[in-house]
Scaffold this active site. Sequence first.
Site, PDB file in Angstrom:
ATOM      1  N   HIS A 141      -1.703   9.609  -8.762  1.00 54.52           N
ATOM      2  CA  HIS A 141      -1.882   8.953  -7.473  1.00 54.52           C
ATOM      3  C   HIS A 141      -3.094   8.026  -7.551  1.00 54.52           C
ATOM      4  O   HIS A 141      -3.942   8.172  -8.440  1.00 54.52           O
ATOM      5  CB  HIS A 141      -2.072   9.996  -6.362  1.00 54.52           C
ATOM      6  CG  HIS A 141      -0.798  10.669  -5.977  1.00 54.52           C
ATOM      7  ND1 HIS A 141      -0.743  11.951  -5.504  1.00 54.52           N
ATOM      8  CD2 HIS A 141       0.487  10.230  -5.999  1.00 54.52           C
ATOM      9  CE1 HIS A 141       0.501  12.276  -5.233  1.00 54.52           C
ATOM     10  NE2 HIS A 141       1.267  11.253  -5.540  1.00 54.52           N
ATOM     11  N   LYS A 171      -6.090   7.889 -10.567  1.00 54.61           N
ATOM     12  CA  LYS A 171      -5.840   7.022 -11.718  1.00 54.61           C
ATOM     13  C   LYS A 171      -7.054   6.916 -12.651  1.00 54.61           C
ATOM     14  O   LYS A 171      -6.889   7.008 -13.873  1.00 54.61           O
ATOM     15  CB  LYS A 171      -5.365   5.644 -11.269  1.00 54.61           C
ATOM     16  CG  LYS A 171      -3.938   5.667 -10.751  1.00 54.61           C
ATOM     17  CD  LYS A 171      -3.430   4.293 -10.456  1.00 54.61           C
ATOM     18  CE  LYS A 171      -2.117   4.259  -9.726  1.00 54.61           C
ATOM     19  NZ  LYS A 171      -1.128   5.251  -9.970  1.00 54.61           N
ATOM     20  N   THR A 174       5.002   6.096 -14.302  1.00 52.38           N
ATOM     21  CA  THR A 174       5.393   5.274 -13.171  1.00 52.38           C
ATOM     22  C   THR A 174       4.685   3.933 -13.309  1.00 52.38           C
ATOM     23  O   THR A 174       3.725   3.795 -14.074  1.00 52.38           O
ATOM     24  CB  THR A 174       5.035   5.966 -11.846  1.00 52.38           C
ATOM     25  OG1 THR A 174       3.689   6.425 -11.899  1.00 52.38           O
ATOM     26  CG2 THR A 174       5.965   7.144 -11.583  1.00 52.38           C
ATOM     27  N   GLY A 175       5.146   2.937 -12.587  1.00 53.92           N
ATOM     28  CA  GLY A 175       4.751   1.545 -12.763  1.00 53.92           C
ATOM     29  C   GLY A 175       3.281   1.240 -12.919  1.00 53.92           C
ATOM     30  O   GLY A 175       2.835   0.767 -13.974  1.00 53.92           O
ATOM     31  N   THR A 176       2.504   1.491 -11.907  1.00 56.95           N
ATOM     32  CA  THR A 176       1.091   1.128 -11.932  1.00 56.95           C
ATOM     33  C   THR A 176       0.332   1.942 -12.973  1.00 56.95           C
ATOM     34  O   THR A 176      -0.501   1.401 -13.709  1.00 56.95           O
ATOM     35  CB  THR A 176       0.453   1.342 -10.544  1.00 56.95           C
ATOM     36  OG1 THR A 176       1.262   0.689  -9.567  1.00 56.95           O
ATOM     37  CG2 THR A 176      -0.946   0.782 -10.481  1.00 56.95           C
ATOM     38  N   THR A 177       0.620   3.224 -13.074  1.00 51.32           N
ATOM     39  CA  THR A 177      -0.046   4.072 -14.063  1.00 51.32           C
ATOM     40  C   THR A 177       0.288   3.610 -15.479  1.00 51.32           C
ATOM     41  O   THR A 177      -0.589   3.503 -16.335  1.00 51.32           O
ATOM     42  CB  THR A 177       0.352   5.549 -13.867  1.00 51.32           C
ATOM     43  OG1 THR A 177       0.022   5.948 -12.530  1.00 51.32           O
ATOM     44  CG2 THR A 177      -0.358   6.451 -14.855  1.00 51.32           C
ATOM     45  N   SER A 235       7.215   2.006  -9.605  1.00 47.52           N
ATOM     46  CA  SER A 235       6.079   2.655  -8.964  1.00 47.52           C
ATOM     47  C   SER A 235       6.598   3.881  -8.208  1.00 47.52           C
ATOM     48  O   SER A 235       7.726   3.872  -7.710  1.00 47.52           O
ATOM     49  CB  SER A 235       5.417   1.664  -8.000  1.00 47.52           C
ATOM     50  OG  SER A 235       4.358   2.273  -7.316  1.00 47.52           O
ATOM     51  N   GLY A 236       5.762   4.926  -8.138  1.00 46.09           N
ATOM     52  CA  GLY A 236       6.171   6.172  -7.492  1.00 46.09           C
ATOM     53  C   GLY A 236       6.767   6.012  -6.109  1.00 46.09           C
ATOM     54  O   GLY A 236       7.855   6.526  -5.842  1.00 46.09           O
ATOM     55  N   ASP A 252       8.989   8.247  -9.227  1.00 51.80           N
ATOM     56  CA  ASP A 252       8.971   9.709  -9.333  1.00 51.80           C
ATOM     57  C   ASP A 252      10.395  10.239  -9.489  1.00 51.80           C
ATOM     58  O   ASP A 252      10.648  11.153 -10.276  1.00 51.80           O
ATOM     59  CB  ASP A 252       8.327  10.348  -8.101  1.00 51.80           C
ATOM     60  CG  ASP A 252       6.866   9.985  -7.941  1.00 51.80           C
ATOM     61  OD1 ASP A 252       6.193   9.777  -8.961  1.00 51.80           O
ATOM     62  OD2 ASP A 252       6.397   9.914  -6.793  1.00 51.80           O
ATOM     63  N   ASP A 292      -2.952  13.840  -5.862  1.00 56.76           N
ATOM     64  CA  ASP A 292      -4.088  13.979  -4.960  1.00 56.76           C
ATOM     65  C   ASP A 292      -3.713  14.893  -3.800  1.00 56.76           C
ATOM     66  O   ASP A 292      -3.019  14.474  -2.879  1.00 56.76           O
ATOM     67  CB  ASP A 292      -4.510  12.603  -4.452  1.00 56.76           C
ATOM     68  CG  ASP A 292      -5.800  12.643  -3.650  1.00 56.76           C
ATOM     69  OD1 ASP A 292      -6.278  13.745  -3.316  1.00 56.76           O
ATOM     70  OD2 ASP A 292      -6.323  11.558  -3.369  1.00 56.76           O
ATOM     71  N   HIS A 333       5.418   9.102  -0.077  1.00 57.45           N
ATOM     72  CA  HIS A 333       6.561   9.580  -0.854  1.00 57.45           C
ATOM     73  C   HIS A 333       6.393  11.054  -1.246  1.00 57.45           C
ATOM     74  O   HIS A 333       6.887  11.492  -2.275  1.00 57.45           O
ATOM     75  CB  HIS A 333       6.776   8.696  -2.085  1.00 57.45           C
ATOM     76  CG  HIS A 333       5.630   8.693  -3.046  1.00 57.45           C
ATOM     77  ND1 HIS A 333       4.383   8.209  -2.737  1.00 57.45           N
ATOM     78  CD2 HIS A 333       5.555   9.126  -4.327  1.00 57.45           C
ATOM     79  CE1 HIS A 333       3.589   8.354  -3.778  1.00 57.45           C
ATOM     80  NE2 HIS A 333       4.270   8.913  -4.759  1.00 57.45           N
ATOM     81  N   ASP A 369       9.319  13.019  -2.587  1.00 58.44           N
ATOM     82  CA  ASP A 369       9.647  12.696  -3.977  1.00 58.44           C
ATOM     83  C   ASP A 369       8.731  13.440  -4.938  1.00 58.44           C
ATOM     84  O   ASP A 369       9.165  13.914  -5.993  1.00 58.44           O
ATOM     85  CB  ASP A 369       9.522  11.190  -4.240  1.00 58.44           C
ATOM     86  CG  ASP A 369      10.460  10.364  -3.390  1.00 58.44           C
ATOM     87  OD1 ASP A 369      11.485  10.901  -2.938  1.00 58.44           O
ATOM     88  OD2 ASP A 369      10.164   9.170  -3.185  1.00 58.44           O
ATOM     89  N   ARG A 382       9.280  20.282  -8.382  1.00 57.12           N
ATOM     90  CA  ARG A 382      10.342  21.293  -8.332  1.00 57.12           C
ATOM     91  C   ARG A 382      11.229  21.200  -9.564  1.00 57.12           C
ATOM     92  O   ARG A 382      11.577  22.214 -10.177  1.00 57.12           O
ATOM     93  CB  ARG A 382      11.172  21.099  -7.064  1.00 57.12           C
ATOM     94  CG  ARG A 382      12.301  22.078  -6.895  1.00 57.12           C
ATOM     95  CD  ARG A 382      13.138  21.726  -5.635  1.00 57.12           C
ATOM     96  NE  ARG A 382      14.438  22.295  -5.742  1.00 57.12           N
ATOM     97  CZ  ARG A 382      15.464  21.781  -6.412  1.00 57.12           C
ATOM     98  NH1 ARG A 382      15.333  20.645  -7.042  1.00 57.12           N
ATOM     99  NH2 ARG A 382      16.630  22.384  -6.450  1.00 57.12           N
TER     100      ARG A 382
END
Length: 154
Positions: free
Chosen positions: A18, A22, A44-47, A64-65, A70, A90, A97, A100, A106
């Site tokens: 999150h 990051k 995910t995208g930004t990470t 991106s999440g 996700d 976080d 989201h 998600d 899960r």
Amino acid sequence: MNTTPEPPAARHIALVAHDNKKPELLEWASFNAGSLKKHYLYATGTTGNMLEHELGMQVHRFLSGPVGGDQQIGARIAEGGIDMLIFFWDPLESQPHDPDVRALLRLCTVWNIPMASNVATADFLISSPLFHEEYERVVPPFGPRDYTEFSGTP
């Protein structure tokens, strides 16, 4: 056909963080770059963008999440394509989201995927002898065959 054999015990590792986490994930990945570069990385995208540009790591990037990343990682877990999740989420910040995120966590539990939600757990996972050798995890007996009795088709 010219193929490169998969290195022994190469893992398919998803890295997610999150926004507020990051920098923490970047610092952790930087410290563990030597180990991580031996494996297949997903994010995910930004990470993923951050890991590629800041550390020069090769990363398969999903969306991106908040816009489906996700869920894409969750689908890859259900298909057997992810071996481990490092997700610095976080718990003190509301996420748009959140359903998600909970679904992703899960799925890790359902499919018996090791996951870390903080630096301490990620350190334990990456320093385990099992991280560096072949490991056959127990996979639940889910699959297309298991659903046929409910769908009425053979």
